[in-house]
Design a protein around this motif. Sequence first.
Motif, PDB file in Angstrom:
ATOM      1  N   UNK A 114       0.861  -1.171   0.000  1.00 32.72           N
ATOM      2  CA  UNK A 114       0.000   0.000   0.000  1.00 32.72           C
ATOM      3  C   UNK A 114       0.904   1.230   0.000  1.00 32.72           C
ATOM      4  N   UNK A 115       0.721   2.135  -0.946  1.00 32.76           N
ATOM      5  CA  UNK A 115       1.638   3.273  -1.045  1.00 32.76           C
ATOM      6  C   UNK A 115       1.662   4.150   0.201  1.00 32.76           C
ATOM      7  N   UNK A 116       0.591   4.147   0.981  1.00 33.99           N
ATOM      8  CA  UNK A 116       0.612   4.915   2.232  1.00 33.99           C
ATOM      9  C   UNK A 116       1.534   4.280   3.263  1.00 33.99           C
ATOM     10  N   UNK A 117       1.731   2.964   3.162  1.00 33.08           N
ATOM     11  CA  UNK A 117       2.626   2.266   4.087  1.00 33.08           C
ATOM     12  C   UNK A 117       4.070   2.266   3.569  1.00 33.08           C
ATOM     13  N   UNK A 118       4.229   1.946   2.278  1.00 31.63           N
ATOM     14  CA  UNK A 118       5.559   1.914   1.665  1.00 31.63           C
ATOM     15  C   UNK A 118       5.367   1.965   0.158  1.00 31.63           C
ATOM     16  N   UNK A 119       5.834   3.041  -0.458  1.00 26.81           N
ATOM     17  CA  UNK A 119       5.653   3.241  -1.898  1.00 26.81           C
ATOM     18  C   UNK A 119       6.975   3.071  -2.632  1.00 26.81           C
ATOM     19  N   UNK A 120       6.889   3.083  -3.938  1.00 22.86           N
ATOM     20  CA  UNK A 120       8.122   3.012  -4.728  1.00 22.86           C
ATOM     21  C   UNK A 120       9.012   4.216  -4.447  1.00 22.86           C
ATOM     22  N   UNK A 121       8.415   5.368  -4.158  1.00 23.06           N
ATOM     23  CA  UNK A 121       9.229   6.546  -3.821  1.00 23.06           C
ATOM     24  C   UNK A 121       9.956   6.354  -2.496  1.00 23.06           C
ATOM     25  N   UNK A 153      11.323  -8.270  -9.799  1.00 28.01           N
ATOM     26  CA  UNK A 153      10.070  -8.115  -9.068  1.00 28.01           C
ATOM     27  C   UNK A 153       9.331  -6.874  -9.557  1.00 28.01           C
ATOM     28  N   UNK A 154       8.051  -7.047  -9.863  1.00 25.78           N
ATOM     29  CA  UNK A 154       7.197  -5.893 -10.106  1.00 25.78           C
ATOM     30  C   UNK A 154       6.795  -5.300  -8.773  1.00 25.78           C
ATOM     31  N   UNK A 155       6.909  -3.990  -8.631  1.00 22.62           N
ATOM     32  CA  UNK A 155       6.424  -3.266  -7.453  1.00 22.62           C
ATOM     33  C   UNK A 155       4.998  -2.839  -7.776  1.00 22.62           C
ATOM     34  N   UNK A 156       4.050  -3.312  -6.972  1.00 19.46           N
ATOM     35  CA  UNK A 156       2.627  -3.083  -7.211  1.00 19.46           C
ATOM     36  C   UNK A 156       2.047  -2.267  -6.064  1.00 19.46           C
ATOM     37  N   UNK A 157       1.435  -1.138  -6.404  1.00 25.10           N
ATOM     38  CA  UNK A 157       0.732  -0.339  -5.393  1.00 25.10           C
ATOM     39  C   UNK A 157      -0.691  -0.879  -5.271  1.00 25.10           C
ATOM     40  N   UNK A 158      -1.068  -1.270  -4.048  1.00 21.80           N
ATOM     41  CA  UNK A 158      -2.396  -1.839  -3.813  1.00 21.80           C
ATOM     42  C   UNK A 158      -3.206  -0.939  -2.886  1.00 21.80           C
ATOM     43  N   UNK A 159      -4.486  -1.225  -2.832  1.00 25.12           N
ATOM     44  CA  UNK A 159      -5.392  -0.539  -1.910  1.00 25.12           C
ATOM     45  C   UNK A 159      -5.244   0.984  -1.992  1.00 25.12           C
ATOM     46  N   UNK A 160      -5.327   1.485  -3.213  1.00 25.92           N
ATOM     47  CA  UNK A 160      -5.196   2.919  -3.452  1.00 25.92           C
ATOM     48  C   UNK A 160      -6.157   3.298  -4.583  1.00 25.92           C
ATOM     49  N   UNK A 161      -6.204   4.561  -4.925  1.00 26.79           N
ATOM     50  CA  UNK A 161      -7.145   5.040  -5.946  1.00 26.79           C
ATOM     51  C   UNK A 161      -6.976   4.300  -7.275  1.00 26.79           C
ATOM     52  N   UNK A 162      -5.728   4.060  -7.679  1.00 24.20           N
ATOM     53  CA  UNK A 162      -5.471   3.373  -8.940  1.00 24.20           C
ATOM     54  C   UNK A 162      -4.414   2.290  -8.723  1.00 24.20           C
TER      55      UNK A 162
END
Length: 152
Positions: A9-16, A50-59
């Motif tokens: 989840x990008x709010x927990x840990x994002x690619x940035x 590994x693909x980094x996948x953002x989950x549980x977010x707007x997109x």
Amino acid sequence: MNYWLMKSEPEAFSINDLINRPNQTEHWDGVRNYQARNMMRDAMKRGDQVFFYHSNCAEPGIVGIMEVVREGYPDSLAFDPHDKHFDPKSDPAKPTWMMVDVKYIKTLSRTITLTELKQKQELSDLSLVRRGTRLSIMPVSKEQWDFILSLE
């Protein structure tokens, strides 16, 4: 070499967040699912992509690529009673939970969304698009990997 998809989840840990870590490397911790743990412990190898996948977010979607740089080892957060991933049943002498270290490789030029992935017949066997699949770590075949990259 193996190929994977790892969700966060990008709010927990994002690619940035990964990009901003020293050496753009971080341990992938907090996995509390036995099947995902087994993949980290038994199947993920140094050099795997590994693909980094953002989950549980707007997109939700694939946003980047990482590489496994350290194979499975005990997840120390399981032993920390002050951490949200603490597991009182996990024993340091025989750890229950594992983690791997990943290194940032690149950010995709665009997010390849879950909606788009679900529309591709070539990806009908991809775990991510199957109903009921909730794992945070999933294998990806070489053919699926190449096809997904072609969507970028």
